[in-house]
Design an enzyme around this catalytic site. Structure first.
Site, PDB file in Angstrom:
ATOM      1  N   LEU A 197      -4.316  -2.668  10.356  1.00 44.23           N
ATOM      2  CA  LEU A 197      -5.661  -3.459   8.674  1.00 44.23           C
ATOM      3  C   LEU A 197      -6.511  -3.806   8.520  1.00 44.23           C
ATOM      4  O   LEU A 197      -7.141  -4.172  10.115  1.00 44.23           O
ATOM      5  CB  LEU A 197      -4.186  -3.864   7.800  1.00 44.23           C
ATOM      6  CG  LEU A 197      -3.501  -3.002   7.398  1.00 44.23           C
ATOM      7  CD1 LEU A 197      -2.631  -4.228   6.627  1.00 44.23           C
ATOM      8  CD2 LEU A 197      -3.463  -1.940   7.243  1.00 44.23           C
ATOM      9  N   GLY A 232     -11.171  -3.980   4.787  1.00 39.90           N
ATOM     10  CA  GLY A 232     -10.602  -2.262   2.853  1.00 39.90           C
ATOM     11  C   GLY A 232      -9.541  -2.731   2.733  1.00 39.90           C
ATOM     12  O   GLY A 232      -9.082  -2.946   1.644  1.00 39.90           O
ATOM     13  N   HIS A 233      -8.204  -2.406   3.878  1.00 39.38           N
ATOM     14  CA  HIS A 233      -7.105  -2.410   3.349  1.00 39.38           C
ATOM     15  C   HIS A 233      -6.780  -3.755   2.539  1.00 39.38           C
ATOM     16  O   HIS A 233      -5.946  -3.998   1.639  1.00 39.38           O
ATOM     17  CB  HIS A 233      -6.428  -2.516   4.371  1.00 39.38           C
ATOM     18  CG  HIS A 233      -5.586  -1.350   4.952  1.00 39.38           C
ATOM     19  ND1 HIS A 233      -7.519  -1.001   6.680  1.00 39.38           N
ATOM     20  CD2 HIS A 233      -5.647  -0.087   4.567  1.00 39.38           C
ATOM     21  CE1 HIS A 233      -7.079   0.032   6.963  1.00 39.38           C
ATOM     22  NE2 HIS A 233      -6.223   0.903   5.565  1.00 39.38           N
ATOM     23  N   GLY A 246      -7.998   3.300  -2.020  1.00 36.84           N
ATOM     24  CA  GLY A 246      -9.469   2.988  -1.853  1.00 36.84           C
ATOM     25  C   GLY A 246      -9.585   4.399  -1.576  1.00 36.84           C
ATOM     26  O   GLY A 246      -9.759   5.193  -2.278  1.00 36.84           O
ATOM     27  N   LYS A 275     -15.971   0.122   5.464  1.00 35.80           N
ATOM     28  CA  LYS A 275     -15.235  -0.221   7.004  1.00 35.80           C
ATOM     29  C   LYS A 275     -13.823   1.242   7.035  1.00 35.80           C
ATOM     30  O   LYS A 275     -13.627   1.724   6.116  1.00 35.80           O
ATOM     31  CB  LYS A 275     -13.822  -1.661   6.284  1.00 35.80           C
ATOM     32  CG  LYS A 275     -15.621  -2.909   5.971  1.00 35.80           C
ATOM     33  CD  LYS A 275     -13.981  -3.782   6.081  1.00 35.80           C
ATOM     34  CE  LYS A 275     -14.867  -4.780   6.596  1.00 35.80           C
ATOM     35  NZ  LYS A 275     -15.383  -5.611   7.426  1.00 35.80           N
ATOM     36  N   SER A 276     -14.115   0.988   8.526  1.00 32.13           N
ATOM     37  CA  SER A 276     -12.672   1.904   8.515  1.00 32.13           C
ATOM     38  C   SER A 276     -11.544   1.526   9.738  1.00 32.13           C
ATOM     39  O   SER A 276     -12.549   0.933  10.668  1.00 32.13           O
ATOM     40  CB  SER A 276     -13.299   3.567   8.595  1.00 32.13           C
ATOM     41  OG  SER A 276     -12.661   4.761   9.211  1.00 32.13           O
TER      42      SER A 276
END
Length: 297
Positions: A46, A49-50, A160, A197-198
């Site tokens: 995570l 973003g999460h 998301g 973000k990834s």
């Protein structure tokens, strides 16, 4: 059942459970108390973003479940299932700090027993964009998300916008199959330099990380065109493709301008439009997008 340390700010102990029965028992207890339940489905590792999804869920529900499950069904035979990053302790700390109440962290055998043979598929929305090069991906997504909805029975579930096609597919599935819950889409969270973000950003080396900025740069040029009043989808695509072509480490999977509701390609920008890209930076496939609303004429 596992427990994390006491979350002093919230005054709770966050649970980590690994079985469907444990989730159902906990949710049943919450329902007896008249509490609402939010679900944030994730594949773990995570990031901010999460966390933004969890934050939204915590603000709108009495209790929040975060699923952490690297779903093998949505990976193709040559994709990165084995190497996909995993760190449950790190995930638990983020969830706890965000105020989540329960992490559901099942093994694949818990979700898919030995003779598992039932799937949820869709014959619209999944043929283009990521579905072109990942033909089995959304079958895996729809199947696992459907299972999570049945297991957790949430009032709301949070996804998301970065995975825009997934968000559209899930909304359509929920409508088609009459799931009694609301799907909440949350904005893309970006690094300070603009990169979305990834979890897959961890695959990038230093040079690739710099090169990856071409995604947000190209979309920025597309957005500037839209703000200037451009309505020709072909011209919009060309500007984005030409910008991406300036980065030697970038290999384009797709650049598409589609209707946000149907995900069908369009010629004229009007109404709600999704501008979506998928680009390989080295061996790492990254996606990004913008959603643009133009007044209908």
């Amino acid at each position: 059942m596992r427990y994390t340390k006491m979350c002093t700010e919230k005054g709770i102990i966050m649970k980590i459970v690994e079985t469907i029965q444990e989730v159902r028992e906990q949710v049943k207890e919450w329902r007896k108390q008249g509490l609402s339940v939010g679900l944030v489905p994730t594949m773990g590792y995570l990031h901010e973003g999460h966390k933004s999804l969890i934050d939204c869920a915590v603000s709108e529900n009495d209790k929040v479940v975060v699923s952490v499950f690297v779903n093998p069904m949505q990976f193709g035979p040559k994709e990165d299932l084995a190497s996909y990053p995993r760190d449950l302790d790190r995930d638990a700390a983020l969830c706890e700090n965000a105020g989540a109440d329960l992490i559901f962290h099942p093994e694949p055998e818990e979700m898919y027993h030995e003779d598992f043979s039932s799937f949820v598929d869709m014959n619209t929305l999944t043929g283009g964009l990521c579905g072109k090069t990942r033909p089995t991906h959304f079958r895996g997504v729809c199947t696992v998300v459907s299972k999570l909805f049945h297991i957790v029975t949430p009032d709301k579930a949070y996804f998301g916008q970065k995975d825009a096609q997934q968000l559209a597919v899930i909304r359509h599935m929920v409508s088609d199959l009459n799931f009694g819950l609301e799907i909440v889409g949350c904005p893309i969270v970006r690094e300070e330099d603009g990169l979305a973000k990834s979890s897959r950003n961890t695959y990038l080396n230093e040079d690739e990380r710099k090169a990856a900025l071409i995604l947000s740069k190209s979309l920025g040029k597309g957005k500037a065109l839209l703000e200037a009043g451009e309505t020709d989808a072909a011209k919009l695509k060309a500007v984005i493709e030409n910008t991406l072509a300036t980065e030697p480490l970038a290999s384009v999977d797709y650049v598409e301008v589609v209707d946000w509701d149907s995900l069908k390609p369009i010629e004229i920008v009007n109404g709600s439009v999704l501008v979506a890209i998928a680009v390989y930076i080295g061996k790492t496939r990254l996606i990004d997008n913008i959603i643009w609303q133009k007044e209908m004429r």
